[in-house]
Motif scaffolding. Structure first.
Motif, mmCIF file in Angstrom:
data_model
loop_
_atom_site.group_PDB
_atom_site.id
_atom_site.type_symbol
_atom_site.label_atom_id
_atom_site.label_comp_id
_atom_site.label_asym_id
_atom_site.label_seq_id
_atom_site.Cartn_x
_atom_site.Cartn_y
_atom_site.Cartn_z
ATOM 1 N N LEU A 1 12.434 8.537 -5.036
ATOM 2 C CA LEU A 1 11.954 7.954 -3.788
ATOM 3 C C LEU A 1 10.568 8.508 -3.518
ATOM 4 C CD1 LEU A 1 15.149 8.395 -1.571
ATOM 5 C CD2 LEU A 1 14.510 6.430 -2.981
ATOM 6 N N LEU A 2 9.612 7.628 -3.269
ATOM 7 C CA LEU A 2 8.234 8.012 -2.983
ATOM 8 C C LEU A 2 7.941 7.689 -1.532
ATOM 9 C CD1 LEU A 2 5.470 8.941 -4.213
ATOM 10 C CD2 LEU A 2 4.978 6.490 -4.516
ATOM 11 N N TYR A 3 7.351 8.644 -0.817
ATOM 12 C CA TYR A 3 7.103 8.480 0.618
ATOM 13 C C TYR A 3 5.817 9.189 1.008
ATOM 14 C CZ TYR A 3 7.720 9.285 5.634
ATOM 15 O OH TYR A 3 7.530 9.353 6.981
ATOM 16 N N TRP A 4 4.976 8.526 1.782
ATOM 17 C CA TRP A 4 3.758 9.122 2.340
ATOM 18 C C TRP A 4 4.095 9.638 3.725
ATOM 19 C CZ3 TRP A 4 -1.036 10.546 1.046
ATOM 20 C CH2 TRP A 4 -1.957 10.748 2.059
ATOM 21 N N ASP A 5 3.941 10.948 3.967
ATOM 22 C CA ASP A 5 4.320 11.524 5.270
ATOM 23 C C ASP A 5 3.149 11.664 6.233
ATOM 24 O OD1 ASP A 5 2.882 13.700 4.347
ATOM 25 O OD2 ASP A 5 4.549 15.117 4.467
ATOM 26 N N GLY A 6 1.997 11.109 5.878
ATOM 27 C CA GLY A 6 0.828 11.191 6.736
ATOM 28 C C GLY A 6 -0.172 12.226 6.251
ATOM 29 N N GLN A 7 0.290 13.164 5.451
ATOM 30 C CA GLN A 7 -0.590 14.198 4.910
ATOM 31 C C GLN A 7 -0.653 14.157 3.388
ATOM 32 O OE1 GLN A 7 0.915 17.879 6.376
ATOM 33 N NE2 GLN A 7 0.267 17.488 8.475
ATOM 34 N N GLY A 8 0.367 13.628 2.782
ATOM 35 C CA GLY A 8 0.444 13.557 1.325
ATOM 36 C C GLY A 8 1.730 12.874 0.911
ATOM 37 N N CYS B 1 5.435 12.593 -0.790
ATOM 38 C CA CYS B 1 6.666 13.340 -1.052
ATOM 39 C C CYS B 1 7.413 12.566 -2.143
ATOM 40 C CB CYS B 1 7.546 13.416 0.187
ATOM 41 S SG CYS B 1 6.754 14.205 1.596
ATOM 42 N N LEU B 2 7.965 13.286 -3.096
ATOM 43 C CA LEU B 2 8.724 12.657 -4.168
ATOM 44 C C LEU B 2 10.116 13.280 -4.191
ATOM 45 C CD1 LEU B 2 8.648 10.638 -6.515
ATOM 46 C CD2 LEU B 2 7.872 12.510 -7.977
ATOM 47 N N TYR B 3 11.122 12.449 -3.958
ATOM 48 C CA TYR B 3 12.519 12.870 -3.943
ATOM 49 C C TYR B 3 13.140 12.368 -5.242
ATOM 50 C CZ TYR B 3 17.390 13.003 -2.332
ATOM 51 O OH TYR B 3 18.736 13.237 -2.202
ATOM 52 N N TYR B 4 13.789 13.245 -5.983
ATOM 53 C CA TYR B 4 14.373 12.894 -7.274
ATOM 54 C C TYR B 4 15.838 13.294 -7.279
ATOM 55 C CZ TYR B 4 14.635 12.791 -12.453
ATOM 56 O OH TYR B 4 14.954 12.523 -13.759
ATOM 57 N N LYS B 5 16.713 12.341 -7.598
ATOM 58 C CA LYS B 5 18.145 12.641 -7.618
ATOM 59 C C LYS B 5 18.752 12.150 -8.918
ATOM 60 C CE LYS B 5 22.354 12.627 -5.039
ATOM 61 N NZ LYS B 5 22.878 12.740 -3.721
ATOM 62 N N VAL B 6 19.603 13.002 -9.508
ATOM 63 C CA VAL B 6 20.332 12.666 -10.731
ATOM 64 C C VAL B 6 21.818 12.793 -10.418
ATOM 65 C CG1 VAL B 6 20.747 13.269 -13.137
ATOM 66 C CG2 VAL B 6 18.463 13.590 -12.147
ATOM 67 N N LEU B 7 22.573 11.722 -10.652
ATOM 68 C CA LEU B 7 24.019 11.753 -10.416
ATOM 69 C C LEU B 7 24.724 12.414 -11.599
ATOM 70 C CD1 LEU B 7 24.717 8.167 -9.025
ATOM 71 C CD2 LEU B 7 24.515 10.304 -7.734
ATOM 72 N N GLU B 8 25.711 13.235 -11.304
ATOM 73 C CA GLU B 8 26.539 13.838 -12.350
ATOM 74 C C GLU B 8 27.455 12.794 -12.982
ATOM 75 O OE1 GLU B 8 26.799 17.072 -13.564
ATOM 76 O OE2 GLU B 8 24.918 17.404 -12.498
ATOM 77 N N LYS B 9 27.990 11.895 -12.143
ATOM 78 C CA LYS B 9 28.875 10.827 -12.609
ATOM 79 C C LYS B 9 28.462 9.541 -11.916
ATOM 80 C CE LYS B 9 32.712 13.611 -11.948
ATOM 81 N NZ LYS B 9 34.103 13.757 -11.580
ATOM 82 N N ARG C 1 0.858 -1.181 0.000
ATOM 83 C CA ARG C 1 0.000 0.000 0.000
ATOM 84 C C ARG C 1 0.892 1.228 0.000
ATOM 85 N NH1 ARG C 1 -2.760 0.244 4.938
ATOM 86 N NH2 ARG C 1 -2.492 2.465 5.140
ATOM 87 N N PRO C 2 0.780 2.108 -0.994
ATOM 88 C CA PRO C 2 1.690 3.252 -1.094
ATOM 89 C C PRO C 2 1.624 4.197 0.104
ATOM 90 C CG PRO C 2 0.409 3.006 -3.110
ATOM 91 C CD PRO C 2 -0.141 2.040 -2.122
ATOM 92 N N SER C 3 0.492 4.252 0.781
ATOM 93 C CA SER C 3 0.348 5.166 1.919
ATOM 94 C C SER C 3 0.596 4.479 3.258
ATOM 95 C CB SER C 3 -1.048 5.798 1.903
ATOM 96 O OG SER C 3 -2.034 4.781 1.986
ATOM 97 N N ASN C 4 1.387 3.404 3.264
ATOM 98 C CA ASN C 4 1.651 2.676 4.513
ATOM 99 C C ASN C 4 2.839 3.239 5.299
ATOM 100 O OD1 ASN C 4 3.944 1.730 3.218
ATOM 101 N ND2 ASN C 4 3.348 -0.418 3.249
ATOM 102 N N GLY C 5 3.435 4.328 4.827
ATOM 103 C CA GLY C 5 4.545 4.940 5.548
ATOM 104 C C GLY C 5 5.915 4.446 5.128
ATOM 105 N N ALA C 6 5.976 3.546 4.160
ATOM 106 C CA ALA C 6 7.260 3.043 3.672
ATOM 107 C C ALA C 6 7.801 3.979 2.594
ATOM 108 C CB ALA C 6 7.100 1.635 3.106
ATOM 109 N N VAL C 7 9.080 3.816 2.296
ATOM 110 C CA VAL C 7 9.723 4.526 1.195
ATOM 111 C C VAL C 7 9.858 3.546 0.037
ATOM 112 C CG1 VAL C 7 11.845 5.652 0.416
ATOM 113 C CG2 VAL C 7 11.005 6.055 2.728
ATOM 114 N N PHE C 8 9.514 4.002 -1.160
ATOM 115 C CA PHE C 8 9.631 3.187 -2.357
ATOM 116 C C PHE C 8 10.668 3.823 -3.271
ATOM 117 C CE2 PHE C 8 5.428 2.627 -0.620
ATOM 118 C CZ PHE C 8 5.318 1.248 -0.568
ATOM 119 N N ALA C 9 11.672 3.036 -3.674
ATOM 120 C CA ALA C 9 12.774 3.541 -4.493
ATOM 121 C C ALA C 9 12.687 2.970 -5.899
ATOM 122 C CB ALA C 9 14.117 3.165 -3.861
ATOM 123 N N PHE C 10 12.873 3.836 -6.904
ATOM 124 C CA PHE C 10 12.790 3.471 -8.309
ATOM 125 C C PHE C 10 13.996 4.055 -9.041
ATOM 126 C CE2 PHE C 10 8.611 4.172 -6.504
ATOM 127 C CZ PHE C 10 7.928 3.003 -6.811
#
Length: 106
Positions: free
Chosen positions: A56-63, A65-73, A37-46
């Protein structure tokens, strides 16, 4: 990284994910492919096909959060399997988000 603390469940989606997907698309993968369940409080990494991008997708209890990181190298280490998931610890997630993994831990 602002977000979940220690003791959080982390699910890493094996294989590659279309990085054009946003919150709705990644939530669907978490539910349909990873069977969580996406809203179970876990972090999902893709990770994207080239290996230099991670979301990284994370439910913080209110909505979501989407964390996006791009490596330079370099590339993020990732399991070779095309489907399924791998569980990570909060410490492994921190190393992944910092891009400091020199070798996979699974």
């Amino acid at each position: 990284m602002i977000g979940p603390g220690t003791g959080i469940r982390v699910y890493l989606a094996c294989g590659h994910t279309d990085m054009r997907k946003g919150i709705a698309g990644l939530s669907a993968i978490a539910q349909d492919v990873l069977r969580q369940r996406p809203s179970n409080g876990a972090v999902f990494a893709f990770r994207g096909r080239r290996g230099d991008r991670v979301k990284l997708l994370y439910w913080d209890g209110q909505g979501f959060c989407l964390y996006y990181k791009v490596l330079e190298k370099g590339r993020f280490p990732w399991p070779a399997a095309t489907d399924g998931s791998v569980r990570l610890t909060a410490a492994q997630l921190a190393m992944l988000s910092e891009g400091v993994w020199g070798y996979p831990l699974w």
